[in-house]
Design an enzyme around this catalytic site. Structure first.
Site, PDB file in Angstrom:
ATOM      1  N   TYR A 153       0.827  -1.208   0.000  1.00  0.00           N
ATOM      2  CA  TYR A 153       0.000   0.000   0.000  1.00  0.00           C
ATOM      3  C   TYR A 153       0.868   1.268   0.000  1.00  0.00           C
ATOM      4  O   TYR A 153       1.777   1.385  -0.815  1.00  0.00           O
ATOM      5  CB  TYR A 153      -0.989  -0.026   1.171  1.00  0.00           C
ATOM      6  CG  TYR A 153      -2.279  -0.768   0.870  1.00  0.00           C
ATOM      7  CD1 TYR A 153      -3.229  -0.266  -0.004  1.00  0.00           C
ATOM      8  CD2 TYR A 153      -2.552  -1.993   1.480  1.00  0.00           C
ATOM      9  CE1 TYR A 153      -4.417  -0.939  -0.268  1.00  0.00           C
ATOM     10  CE2 TYR A 153      -3.746  -2.681   1.215  1.00  0.00           C
ATOM     11  CZ  TYR A 153      -4.664  -2.139   0.340  1.00  0.00           C
ATOM     12  OH  TYR A 153      -5.832  -2.817   0.086  1.00  0.00           O
ATOM     13  N   SER A 154       0.603   2.215   0.902  1.00  0.00           N
ATOM     14  CA  SER A 154       1.232   3.545   0.822  1.00  0.00           C
ATOM     15  C   SER A 154       2.732   3.559   1.110  1.00  0.00           C
ATOM     16  O   SER A 154       3.373   4.595   0.928  1.00  0.00           O
ATOM     17  CB  SER A 154       0.541   4.522   1.779  1.00  0.00           C
ATOM     18  OG  SER A 154      -0.735   4.845   1.321  1.00  0.00           O
ATOM     19  N   VAL A 155       3.284   2.436   1.541  1.00  0.00           N
ATOM     20  CA  VAL A 155       4.740   2.360   1.695  1.00  0.00           C
ATOM     21  C   VAL A 155       5.409   2.680   0.353  1.00  0.00           C
ATOM     22  O   VAL A 155       6.559   3.104   0.301  1.00  0.00           O
ATOM     23  CB  VAL A 155       5.163   0.974   2.223  1.00  0.00           C
ATOM     24  CG1 VAL A 155       6.674   0.889   2.396  1.00  0.00           C
ATOM     25  CG2 VAL A 155       4.469   0.694   3.561  1.00  0.00           C
TER      26      VAL A 155
END
Length: 358
Positions: A62-64
Protein backbone atom coordinates in the site's frame (compact mmCIF):
# COMPACT_ATOMS: atom_id res chain seq x y z
CA UNK A 1 24.74 -16.06 12.11
CA UNK A 2 22.08 -13.70 13.50
CA UNK A 3 23.40 -10.72 15.45
CA UNK A 4 22.81 -11.66 19.12
CA UNK A 5 22.31 -7.99 20.06
CA UNK A 6 18.98 -8.09 18.24
CA UNK A 7 17.63 -11.28 19.81
CA UNK A 8 14.66 -9.36 21.27
CA UNK A 9 13.60 -8.40 17.73
CA UNK A 10 13.79 -12.03 16.58
CA UNK A 11 11.74 -13.12 19.59
CA UNK A 12 9.09 -10.46 18.97
CA UNK A 13 8.77 -11.41 15.28
CA UNK A 14 8.44 -15.11 16.09
CA UNK A 15 5.87 -14.37 18.84
CA UNK A 16 3.67 -12.51 16.34
CA UNK A 17 3.59 -15.62 14.16
CA UNK A 18 3.25 -18.10 17.02
CA UNK A 19 0.24 -16.28 18.50
CA UNK A 20 -1.51 -15.95 15.14
CA UNK A 21 -1.39 -12.15 15.12
CA UNK A 22 0.72 -12.48 11.98
CA UNK A 23 0.21 -15.02 9.19
CA UNK A 24 3.05 -14.12 6.83
CA UNK A 25 5.60 -11.30 6.79
CA UNK A 26 9.17 -10.16 6.34
CA UNK A 27 11.28 -7.85 8.53
CA UNK A 28 14.59 -6.21 7.66
CA UNK A 29 16.70 -3.76 9.65
CA UNK A 30 19.97 -1.98 8.86
CA UNK A 31 21.94 -0.47 11.74
CA UNK A 32 25.09 1.59 11.54
CA UNK A 33 25.29 1.09 7.76
CA UNK A 34 24.87 -2.67 7.57
CA UNK A 35 22.07 -5.28 7.64
CA UNK A 36 21.53 -6.73 11.12
CA UNK A 37 18.06 -8.33 10.91
CA UNK A 38 16.53 -10.14 7.92
CA UNK A 39 13.60 -12.37 8.86
CA UNK A 40 10.74 -14.07 7.04
CA UNK A 41 7.99 -16.26 8.43
CA UNK A 42 4.53 -17.66 7.95
CA UNK A 43 2.79 -18.57 4.72
CA UNK A 44 1.94 -16.73 1.51
CA UNK A 45 -1.73 -17.78 1.28
CA UNK A 46 -4.53 -19.41 3.22
CA UNK A 47 -5.21 -23.12 3.06
CA UNK A 48 -3.32 -26.39 3.58
CA UNK A 49 -1.31 -26.09 0.35
CA UNK A 50 0.08 -22.62 1.09
CA UNK A 51 3.78 -22.10 0.48
CA UNK A 52 6.11 -20.81 3.17
CA UNK A 53 7.21 -17.18 3.03
CA UNK A 54 10.57 -16.91 1.26
CA UNK A 55 13.22 -14.15 1.18
CA UNK A 56 12.01 -13.24 -2.34
CA UNK A 57 8.27 -13.26 -1.53
CA UNK A 58 6.68 -10.00 -2.70
CA UNK A 59 3.64 -8.43 -1.07
CA UNK A 60 1.50 -5.35 -1.74
CA UNK A 61 2.55 -2.73 0.84
CA UNK A 62 0.00 0.00 0.00
CA UNK A 63 1.23 3.55 0.82
CA UNK A 64 4.74 2.36 1.69
CA UNK A 65 5.19 2.81 -2.06
CA UNK A 66 4.44 6.54 -2.03
CA UNK A 67 8.00 7.58 -1.10
CA UNK A 68 9.30 5.16 -3.73
CA UNK A 69 7.23 6.86 -6.43
CA UNK A 70 8.30 10.26 -5.07
CA UNK A 71 11.97 9.29 -5.32
CA UNK A 72 11.57 8.62 -9.04
CA UNK A 73 10.46 12.22 -9.56
CA UNK A 74 13.03 13.54 -7.09
CA UNK A 75 15.81 11.81 -9.03
CA UNK A 76 14.76 13.87 -12.06
CA UNK A 77 14.74 17.00 -9.88
CA UNK A 78 18.25 16.11 -8.69
CA UNK A 79 19.37 15.81 -12.32
CA UNK A 80 17.98 19.25 -13.14
CA UNK A 81 15.20 18.00 -15.40
CA UNK A 82 12.53 19.96 -13.48
CA UNK A 83 12.29 22.22 -10.43
CA UNK A 84 10.38 21.69 -7.20
CA UNK A 85 8.64 25.06 -7.48
CA UNK A 86 7.78 24.76 -11.17
CA UNK A 87 4.07 24.57 -11.98
CA UNK A 88 2.90 21.07 -12.86
CA UNK A 89 1.27 22.50 -16.02
CA UNK A 90 4.71 23.47 -17.35
CA UNK A 91 5.33 19.74 -17.97
CA UNK A 92 1.76 18.48 -18.16
CA UNK A 93 -0.22 20.66 -20.58
CA UNK A 94 -3.91 20.71 -19.74
CA UNK A 95 -3.33 20.14 -16.03
CA UNK A 96 -5.87 22.50 -14.50
CA UNK A 97 -4.94 22.81 -10.81
CA UNK A 98 -2.46 25.66 -10.12
CA UNK A 99 -0.15 23.32 -8.18
CA UNK A 100 3.63 23.07 -8.14
CA UNK A 101 5.80 19.97 -8.21
CA UNK A 102 6.58 20.52 -4.52
CA UNK A 103 2.88 20.69 -3.66
CA UNK A 104 2.20 17.43 -5.48
CA UNK A 105 5.06 15.74 -3.61
CA UNK A 106 3.94 17.08 -0.20
CA UNK A 107 0.23 16.15 -0.47
CA UNK A 108 -0.84 19.80 -0.59
CA UNK A 109 -1.94 19.96 -4.26
CA UNK A 110 -5.65 19.67 -3.42
CA UNK A 111 -6.31 16.50 -5.46
CA UNK A 112 -6.68 13.72 -2.86
CA UNK A 113 -9.44 11.86 -4.73
CA UNK A 114 -10.07 10.89 -8.33
CA UNK A 115 -13.02 13.07 -9.43
CA UNK A 116 -14.84 10.58 -11.69
CA UNK A 117 -16.18 7.28 -10.28
CA UNK A 118 -14.34 4.41 -11.97
CA UNK A 119 -14.60 0.60 -11.73
CA UNK A 120 -11.75 -1.63 -10.58
CA UNK A 121 -10.66 -2.27 -14.18
CA UNK A 122 -9.60 1.38 -14.40
CA UNK A 123 -6.46 0.62 -12.37
CA UNK A 124 -4.99 -0.76 -15.59
CA UNK A 125 -5.89 2.38 -17.61
CA UNK A 126 -3.18 4.91 -16.77
CA UNK A 127 -4.25 7.50 -19.35
CA UNK A 128 -7.86 7.45 -18.14
CA UNK A 129 -6.98 8.13 -14.48
CA UNK A 130 -4.27 10.67 -15.30
CA UNK A 131 -6.73 12.44 -17.58
CA UNK A 132 -9.30 12.55 -14.78
CA UNK A 133 -6.75 14.29 -12.54
CA UNK A 134 -5.64 16.73 -15.23
CA UNK A 135 -9.13 18.22 -15.53
CA UNK A 136 -10.04 18.03 -11.82
CA UNK A 137 -10.80 21.10 -9.73
CA UNK A 138 -8.72 21.08 -6.52
CA UNK A 139 -10.54 20.53 -3.22
CA UNK A 140 -8.57 23.46 -1.72
CA UNK A 141 -6.19 26.11 -3.01
CA UNK A 142 -2.91 24.23 -3.57
CA UNK A 143 -0.41 24.88 -0.81
CA UNK A 144 -2.96 26.03 1.78
CA UNK A 145 -3.82 22.64 3.30
CA UNK A 146 -2.78 18.99 3.14
CA UNK A 147 -4.70 15.76 2.71
CA UNK A 148 -3.02 12.48 1.93
CA UNK A 149 -3.42 11.95 -1.82
CA UNK A 150 -4.34 8.39 -0.98
CA UNK A 151 -5.05 6.79 -4.37
CA UNK A 152 -4.04 9.75 -6.62
CA UNK A 153 -0.46 10.38 -5.50
CA UNK A 154 1.14 7.84 -7.79
CA UNK A 155 -0.59 9.14 -10.90
CA UNK A 156 0.27 12.77 -10.12
CA UNK A 157 3.92 11.93 -9.49
CA UNK A 158 4.11 9.21 -12.12
CA UNK A 159 2.62 11.30 -14.92
CA UNK A 160 5.21 14.00 -14.21
CA UNK A 161 7.92 11.33 -14.50
CA UNK A 162 6.43 10.16 -17.78
CA UNK A 163 6.07 13.68 -19.20
CA UNK A 164 9.65 14.62 -18.31
CA UNK A 165 11.43 11.33 -18.98
CA UNK A 166 9.18 9.33 -21.33
CA UNK A 167 9.16 6.15 -19.25
CA UNK A 168 6.38 5.00 -16.95
CA UNK A 169 7.14 5.33 -13.26
CA UNK A 170 7.37 1.54 -12.97
CA UNK A 171 9.90 1.31 -15.77
CA UNK A 172 11.84 4.30 -14.43
CA UNK A 173 11.97 2.77 -10.94
CA UNK A 174 13.27 -0.53 -12.30
CA UNK A 175 15.91 1.08 -14.52
CA UNK A 176 17.13 3.97 -12.40
CA UNK A 177 16.68 3.01 -8.72
CA UNK A 178 15.76 -0.63 -8.09
CA UNK A 179 18.34 -1.93 -10.58
CA UNK A 180 21.37 0.12 -9.45
CA UNK A 181 20.62 -0.36 -5.74
CA UNK A 182 19.48 -4.01 -6.11
CA UNK A 183 16.06 -3.44 -4.54
CA UNK A 184 13.51 -6.22 -4.84
CA UNK A 185 10.39 -4.09 -5.35
CA UNK A 186 8.36 -2.68 -8.21
CA UNK A 187 5.19 -1.29 -9.78
CA UNK A 188 3.45 -3.23 -12.55
CA UNK A 189 4.79 -6.74 -12.02
CA UNK A 190 5.69 -9.18 -14.78
CA UNK A 191 3.92 -12.57 -14.76
CA UNK A 192 7.08 -14.14 -13.29
CA UNK A 193 7.19 -11.65 -10.41
CA UNK A 194 3.45 -12.06 -9.82
CA UNK A 195 4.10 -15.73 -9.08
CA UNK A 196 6.26 -14.63 -6.13
CA UNK A 197 3.42 -12.64 -4.51
CA UNK A 198 1.77 -13.44 -1.21
CA UNK A 199 -2.01 -13.14 -1.06
CA UNK A 200 -3.35 -10.40 1.18
CA UNK A 201 -5.95 -11.34 3.82
CA UNK A 202 -8.02 -9.39 6.32
CA UNK A 203 -7.06 -9.44 9.98
CA UNK A 204 -10.80 -9.22 10.59
CA UNK A 205 -13.74 -9.04 8.14
CA UNK A 206 -14.60 -5.44 9.11
CA UNK A 207 -11.17 -4.14 8.13
CA UNK A 208 -12.19 -2.64 4.74
CA UNK A 209 -15.22 -0.89 6.26
CA UNK A 210 -13.08 0.69 8.99
CA UNK A 211 -10.49 1.85 6.47
CA UNK A 212 -13.04 3.71 4.33
CA UNK A 213 -14.38 5.84 7.18
CA UNK A 214 -17.61 7.83 7.12
CA UNK A 215 -19.62 7.42 3.89
CA UNK A 216 -19.28 10.50 1.71
CA UNK A 217 -16.29 11.85 3.66
CA UNK A 218 -13.15 13.05 1.92
CA UNK A 219 -11.37 9.96 3.21
CA UNK A 220 -14.06 7.67 1.79
CA UNK A 221 -13.84 9.37 -1.60
CA UNK A 222 -10.04 9.20 -1.47
CA UNK A 223 -9.78 5.45 -0.81
CA UNK A 224 -12.83 4.11 -2.68
CA UNK A 225 -12.20 5.21 -6.27
CA UNK A 226 -11.31 3.40 -8.46
CA UNK A 227 -13.26 0.58 -6.82
CA UNK A 228 -11.50 -2.54 -5.59
CA UNK A 229 -8.53 -1.13 -3.71
CA UNK A 230 -9.70 -2.78 -0.48
CA UNK A 231 -11.22 -5.88 -2.10
CA UNK A 232 -9.18 -9.09 -1.81
CA UNK A 233 -10.56 -10.44 -5.10
CA UNK A 234 -9.02 -7.42 -6.84
CA UNK A 235 -5.88 -7.04 -4.71
CA UNK A 236 -4.80 -10.65 -5.22
CA UNK A 237 -5.52 -10.62 -8.97
CA UNK A 238 -3.21 -10.31 -11.99
CA UNK A 239 -5.10 -7.10 -12.87
CA UNK A 240 -3.91 -5.34 -9.69
CA UNK A 241 -0.44 -6.83 -9.58
CA UNK A 242 0.25 -6.07 -13.22
CA UNK A 243 -1.07 -2.50 -13.09
CA UNK A 244 0.80 0.63 -12.07
CA UNK A 245 -1.18 2.17 -9.17
CA UNK A 246 1.91 3.67 -7.55
CA UNK A 247 0.14 5.33 -4.61
CA UNK A 248 -0.93 1.94 -3.28
CA UNK A 249 0.39 -1.05 -5.21
CA UNK A 250 4.12 -1.27 -4.69
CA UNK A 251 4.99 -4.94 -4.28
CA UNK A 252 8.14 -5.38 -2.22
CA UNK A 253 10.25 -7.44 0.13
CA UNK A 254 11.21 -5.94 3.48
CA UNK A 255 14.85 -6.41 2.45
CA UNK A 256 14.35 -4.23 -0.62
CA UNK A 257 12.65 -1.50 1.39
CA UNK A 258 15.29 -1.53 4.14
CA UNK A 259 18.05 -1.23 1.56
CA UNK A 260 16.29 1.80 0.06
CA UNK A 261 16.07 3.58 3.41
CA UNK A 262 19.66 2.62 4.25
CA UNK A 263 20.79 4.32 1.05
CA UNK A 264 18.85 7.47 1.89
CA UNK A 265 20.15 7.41 5.47
CA UNK A 266 23.68 7.33 4.04
CA UNK A 267 22.99 10.49 2.03
CA UNK A 268 22.04 8.87 -1.27
CA UNK A 269 24.71 6.18 -1.62
CA UNK A 270 24.32 2.41 -1.20
CA UNK A 271 27.07 -0.19 -1.74
CA UNK A 272 29.21 2.53 -3.32
CA UNK A 273 26.51 3.51 -5.84
CA UNK A 274 25.43 7.13 -5.53
CA UNK A 275 21.94 7.83 -6.86
CA UNK A 276 20.98 11.02 -5.01
CA UNK A 277 22.94 14.02 -3.85
CA UNK A 278 23.07 14.60 -0.08
CA UNK A 279 21.39 17.96 -0.71
CA UNK A 280 18.43 16.30 -2.45
CA UNK A 281 18.05 13.75 0.37
CA UNK A 282 18.11 16.57 2.94
CA UNK A 283 15.41 18.51 1.09
CA UNK A 284 13.30 15.39 0.45
CA UNK A 285 13.28 14.46 4.16
CA UNK A 286 12.69 18.00 5.51
CA UNK A 287 9.22 18.91 6.81
CA UNK A 288 7.36 20.80 4.08
CA UNK A 289 3.94 20.94 5.76
CA UNK A 290 3.03 20.72 9.45
CA UNK A 291 -0.65 20.88 10.31
CA UNK A 292 -4.00 19.11 10.04
CA UNK A 293 -4.36 16.50 7.31
CA UNK A 294 -7.90 16.65 5.91
CA UNK A 295 -7.92 13.00 4.84
CA UNK A 296 -6.12 11.41 7.79
CA UNK A 297 -7.97 13.73 10.20
CA UNK A 298 -4.94 14.33 12.42
CA UNK A 299 -1.82 16.46 12.59
CA UNK A 300 0.70 15.31 10.00
CA UNK A 301 4.16 16.49 9.03
CA UNK A 302 4.74 15.84 5.33
CA UNK A 303 8.14 15.82 3.68
CA UNK A 304 8.46 15.32 -0.09
CA UNK A 305 6.69 11.96 -0.08
CA UNK A 306 7.10 10.80 3.50
CA UNK A 307 5.77 11.47 6.99
CA UNK A 308 8.13 12.97 9.54
CA UNK A 309 7.76 11.89 13.17
CA UNK A 310 8.49 13.58 16.51
CA UNK A 311 11.67 11.54 17.02
CA UNK A 312 13.11 12.80 13.72
CA UNK A 313 12.44 9.60 11.78
CA UNK A 314 10.93 9.73 8.30
CA UNK A 315 9.18 7.16 6.14
CA UNK A 316 5.72 5.79 5.42
CA UNK A 317 3.27 3.22 6.68
CA UNK A 318 0.72 1.53 4.48
CA UNK A 319 -2.89 0.51 5.08
CA UNK A 320 -2.79 -2.90 6.72
CA UNK A 321 0.42 -2.57 8.70
CA UNK A 322 3.39 -2.61 6.33
CA UNK A 323 5.98 0.09 7.07
CA UNK A 324 9.35 1.51 6.05
CA UNK A 325 11.36 4.30 7.67
CA UNK A 326 14.76 5.64 8.63
CA UNK A 327 15.72 6.92 12.08
CA UNK A 328 18.75 9.22 11.72
CA UNK A 329 19.09 9.77 15.49
CA UNK A 330 19.33 6.07 16.29
CA UNK A 331 21.05 5.19 13.02
CA UNK A 332 18.78 2.51 11.61
CA UNK A 333 16.55 1.72 8.63
CA UNK A 334 13.49 -0.47 9.24
CA UNK A 335 11.06 -2.29 6.95
CA UNK A 336 8.14 -4.60 7.63
CA UNK A 337 6.03 -6.16 4.88
CA UNK A 338 2.91 -8.11 5.86
CA UNK A 339 0.10 -9.92 4.03
CA UNK A 340 -2.30 -9.72 7.01
CA UNK A 341 -4.21 -6.45 6.77
CA UNK A 342 -4.61 -5.18 10.32
CA UNK A 343 -3.29 -2.43 12.61
CA UNK A 344 0.21 -1.08 13.30
CA UNK A 345 0.50 -2.66 16.76
CA UNK A 346 2.80 -5.34 15.29
CA UNK A 347 5.21 -2.74 13.92
CA UNK A 348 5.10 -0.74 17.15
CA UNK A 349 6.08 -3.79 19.19
CA UNK A 350 8.90 -4.66 16.80
CA UNK A 351 10.19 -1.07 16.99
CA UNK A 352 10.04 -1.15 20.79
CA UNK A 353 12.02 -4.39 20.76
CA UNK A 354 14.58 -2.82 18.43
CA UNK A 355 14.95 0.30 20.57
CA UNK A 356 15.52 -1.90 23.63
CA UNK A 357 18.50 -3.44 21.81
CA UNK A 358 20.18 -0.18 20.79
Amino acid sequence: MPDVRFAAVHDCFHDLLATGRETGASLAIWYDGRPVVDLVGGVTAAGPDAAGWRPDTLVNVYSVGKPVAALCLLLLVDRGRLGLDDPVAAYWPGFRAPATVRQVLSHTAGLPAFPVPRPATAVADWDLLAGDLATAEPEWTPGTAAGEHAWTYGHLVGELVRRVDGRSVGRFLADEIAGPWRLDLGFGLSPADQRRCADLSYGDPDWPVRMVGEPGSLRARAVSNPAGGLDLAVLNSPLWRGAEMPAVNLHATATGLARLYAGLLAGGTLDGVRLFSPELVAEATRVQYDGPDLVLDRRTRWTLGMQWEEDGSWGMGGLGGSCGWADPERGYAFAYATARLAGFDRVEELAEALHSCL
